[in-house]
Design an enzyme around this catalytic site. Sequence first.
Site, PDB file in Angstrom:
ATOM      1  N   HIS A 161      -8.400  11.467  -1.052  1.00 54.17           N
ATOM      2  CA  HIS A 161      -7.947   9.517  -1.528  1.00 54.17           C
ATOM      3  C   HIS A 161      -7.519  10.322  -3.125  1.00 54.17           C
ATOM      4  CE1 HIS A 161      -7.591   4.982  -3.002  1.00 54.17           C
ATOM      5  NE2 HIS A 161      -7.693   5.092  -2.056  1.00 54.17           N
ATOM      6  N   ARG A 210      -0.529   9.109  -0.382  1.00 56.79           N
ATOM      7  CA  ARG A 210      -1.721   9.541  -0.943  1.00 56.79           C
ATOM      8  C   ARG A 210      -1.677  11.496  -1.098  1.00 56.79           C
ATOM      9  NH1 ARG A 210      -6.932   6.703   2.963  1.00 56.79           N
ATOM     10  NH2 ARG A 210      -5.750   4.983   1.412  1.00 56.79           N
ATOM     11  N   GLU A 228      -7.345   2.165  -2.314  1.00 52.99           N
ATOM     12  CA  GLU A 228      -5.274   1.940  -3.562  1.00 52.99           C
ATOM     13  C   GLU A 228      -5.511   0.386  -3.127  1.00 52.99           C
ATOM     14  OE1 GLU A 228      -3.488   4.896  -0.405  1.00 52.99           O
ATOM     15  OE2 GLU A 228      -1.708   4.094  -0.599  1.00 52.99           O
ATOM     16  N   GLN A 272      -7.778  14.676   4.361  1.00 51.51           N
ATOM     17  CA  GLN A 272      -6.704  13.944   2.848  1.00 51.51           C
ATOM     18  C   GLN A 272      -7.756  14.101   1.888  1.00 51.51           C
ATOM     19  OE1 GLN A 272      -6.265   9.311   3.839  1.00 51.51           O
ATOM     20  NE2 GLN A 272      -4.590   9.796   3.526  1.00 51.51           N
ATOM     21  N   HIS A 331     -11.705  11.908   1.310  1.00 53.03           N
ATOM     22  CA  HIS A 331     -11.541  10.882   2.081  1.00 53.03           C
ATOM     23  C   HIS A 331     -11.423  10.373   3.278  1.00 53.03           C
ATOM     24  CE1 HIS A 331     -11.038   6.165   1.605  1.00 53.03           C
ATOM     25  NE2 HIS A 331      -9.834   6.644   1.975  1.00 53.03           N
ATOM     26  N   ARG A 378      -3.005  10.520   6.799  1.00 53.41           N
ATOM     27  CA  ARG A 378      -2.536   9.146   6.574  1.00 53.41           C
ATOM     28  C   ARG A 378      -2.811   8.592   5.547  1.00 53.41           C
ATOM     29  NH1 ARG A 378      -6.452   5.678   6.356  1.00 53.41           N
ATOM     30  NH2 ARG A 378      -7.415   7.043   5.195  1.00 53.41           N
ATOM     31  N   LEU A 427     -14.685   5.354  -3.760  1.00 53.38           N
ATOM     32  CA  LEU A 427     -13.599   4.505  -3.152  1.00 53.38           C
ATOM     33  C   LEU A 427     -13.567   4.082  -4.400  1.00 53.38           C
ATOM     34  CD1 LEU A 427     -11.209   5.098  -2.133  1.00 53.38           C
ATOM     35  CD2 LEU A 427     -12.053   3.744   0.043  1.00 53.38           C
ATOM     36  N   PHE A 479       0.951  -0.578   0.060  1.00 53.56           N
ATOM     37  CA  PHE A 479       0.046   0.185   0.196  1.00 53.56           C
ATOM     38  C   PHE A 479       1.110   0.871   0.315  1.00 53.56           C
ATOM     39  CE2 PHE A 479      -4.410   1.168   1.082  1.00 53.56           C
ATOM     40  CZ  PHE A 479      -5.086   0.297   0.056  1.00 53.56           C
TER      41      PHE A 479
END
Lengths: 571, 242
Positions: free
Chosen positions: A237, A285, A254, A235, A350, A385, A251, A122
Amino acid sequence: MAEKYIDYETDILIIGAGGAGLRAAIAGFDSGVRVTVVTKSLLGKAHTVMAEGGIAASLGNLDSKDNWEVHFNDTFVEGVYISNWRMAELLAREAPDRVYELEQYGALFDRTPEGKISQRAFGAHTYRRLCHVGDRTGLELIKTLEDQVLHRDIKFFDEMYITKLLKKGDRVIGAVGIKLNSGEFYAFRAKAVIVATGGCGKIYKVTSNSWESTGDGLGLAFNAGAELMDMEMIQFHPTGMVYPPGVRGLLVTEGVRGDGGILLNSEGERFMLRYSPKKKELDARDIVARANYAEIMAGRGTPHGGVYLDISHKGADYIKTKLPSMYAQFKDFAGVDITKEKMEVAPTVHYQMGGIKVDPDTTRTNVEGLFAAGEVASGLHGGNRLGGNSLADILVFGRRSGLGAAEYTKKATLEDPSKSDIEGEIARVKSYLRDDGRNPYEVIEELSSNMSENVGIIRTETNLQKALIKILELKSAAPKVGVRGDLKYNKGLLACLEIPNMLTAAEAIVRGAITRKESRGAHARSDYPKKDPNFKKNIIYKKSGDEMKLELRPVPEMPENLKKLVDPEEY
Amino acid sequence: MTRAEYEFNVKRKDDGGRVSYSRYMVPKDRISTVLEGLIYITENLDQTLSVRYSCRMEICGSCGMEINGKPRMACSTIASKLGTDKIRVEPLKHYNVVKDLVVDIDPFFEKYREGLPYIIRSDDGNYSSELKQTPEEFKEYEKYSMCIKCGLCLDACPIAGTDPDYIGPAAMAGVLRYNLDSRDQGSKYRLEIINGEEGTSRCHFVGECSEACPKGVDPSFAIQLLRSQGLKHEMAKIFRRE
């Protein structure tokens, strides 16, 4: 006028039944105290179900070099040095045990051939670290915790919306709520209250969040005197769906990139090679989101205003096994077969890194009797994050919250709230039922357009000031909203009650973004494009009368033994 | 020329128990799913309409309802694929209506809970490593773990319509999910619960539940497997003279 309500007494009242709330409930109950959970939706329907990619924990099942120290460094560095070191340490140290525990509770995980929990790569995690089941890890996590809650004697109120925290002096002693599916009011008396209400994505027009992420806990806690922190850190995404309109923002995990997906612009260029030659699509991100945004702005976007994400080269079998939900999501909603065609994706709101300021070990806030855990709390993620750290967060700090609150209740007493506080609050809720009120959805529409247009992925002073004026205008309009109908299952009434919380979140985000005159993590300003050592600080938000006051505070100093684990910050 | 609007006919029920249908015209270019249509109505046409929803991506299981006579998730039902511009929306029929499209889902959860939906083991948890499970063992029960507790299967089931005590498809699929899990040792307790009048033997295998399931769980097949697990369990009891 005397108002009717039902009295209810408990030791710990938990507001929110996502992963953090449920994990707190288990920990609290297992400590031997009475636990009551309330949620505005149904059990098991919280936003946690929408989490896809996995839980970050350094089991080292695939990469044996992984350990908590590396996870700690990844978390702290990618949080751009404003995370709370102790929270990052606790997360990295405790996540593996929380995953093992969840597994033994019965959660499914994808497995290695030897039968260990499989882990996937990730963004910005040094090693393959995300424990997952396909791309529906959040659903499995919440179902497992739900099953654990169900066979314990934990009292549960679903479709119960808390409108106010009750205080006696400086201490939180309960809450007022309305049971949405009956229209009845409740006055909860509790020795401790845990806020675990999740984020505030709904204040933006394009978000991956569920329609329920309206920042309720932020408003409740802030009005009760709790300090918020780092609210400007929102954040984006990198990959949300862009088409059709109804699913805009949903979403695209990822995991697609973790499992080999690449990003392309309309010219067919794999542009991440330019923005991040080393980590490419798997950089943090904030970096990938800004790259996607820049490509779209430069006119190299797709027909529906995104960039392309392509994993078709991995073949149908691999994709359907590893990413079954993504396969179905694109096929059902967009009519796109991702085993053959490219996806169109664009950044989507996100996660809120900021939130209620908490003590790392116990999750208590600065207000006595009040605790917070999960997305609504702050400190762990700093300026950005890492994917997978959120599910780890709710397990680690959800549990700590339950333990912290249980410990507190052993010394605390139950207090009687003032009758006039309760009745005043009920009268306020009822006052939204009227024929001449302004449509609450109009206010929400104006707020979310304002946030998306002016407080987006790249910010400027001009736009932020514009946004603030609009928010203050909406704040004065908010008491004038109203809906027809009665108290029972009235979604419009719920919207009226959510608006003040959404406005608290929005105001904090904008005021913080104006104050932070630098670019750090998720907060990027075109007028201050560089990171500035003078802003290696946390922004604290406090209620003072009817005003929101901001204060810059130094990031807590890390002990020497941890400093050795962290890559030095560069400017 | 095709019309520019969908005609929504929504079944209403107020506090006094009065039932009626409300008709709303929803512009086609504003919505793609039926849920979006309902949200359009509540936000623009009629604030008093009650609808339950949350995630909008068919993962939370909140917005189950009957759309043109079939139990479906409103969020994943694409309006243009219904084959008609007339969209009839009604609450799930095998549940009590709270208001309009919102039903009381508690009985569904109660039944699910009866099936002991958690890992049962004789040893206490020790959380310093995982319990091993091979990918093959995982595959055995993965399908039955996909349930999002939307309640559509119970709505589709003709038995559940006439017998409120019937444990029902979702709860039994949940039982099989744990019984097939190599980490679990609790099959015998669960089989005692579902081996009976209101359990597996009540099912007529019409398969409506499996057709209604948005996640491909196939409760009907799960119940068949449970029936054979149950038989073996009863035989074993006889031979062990329990």
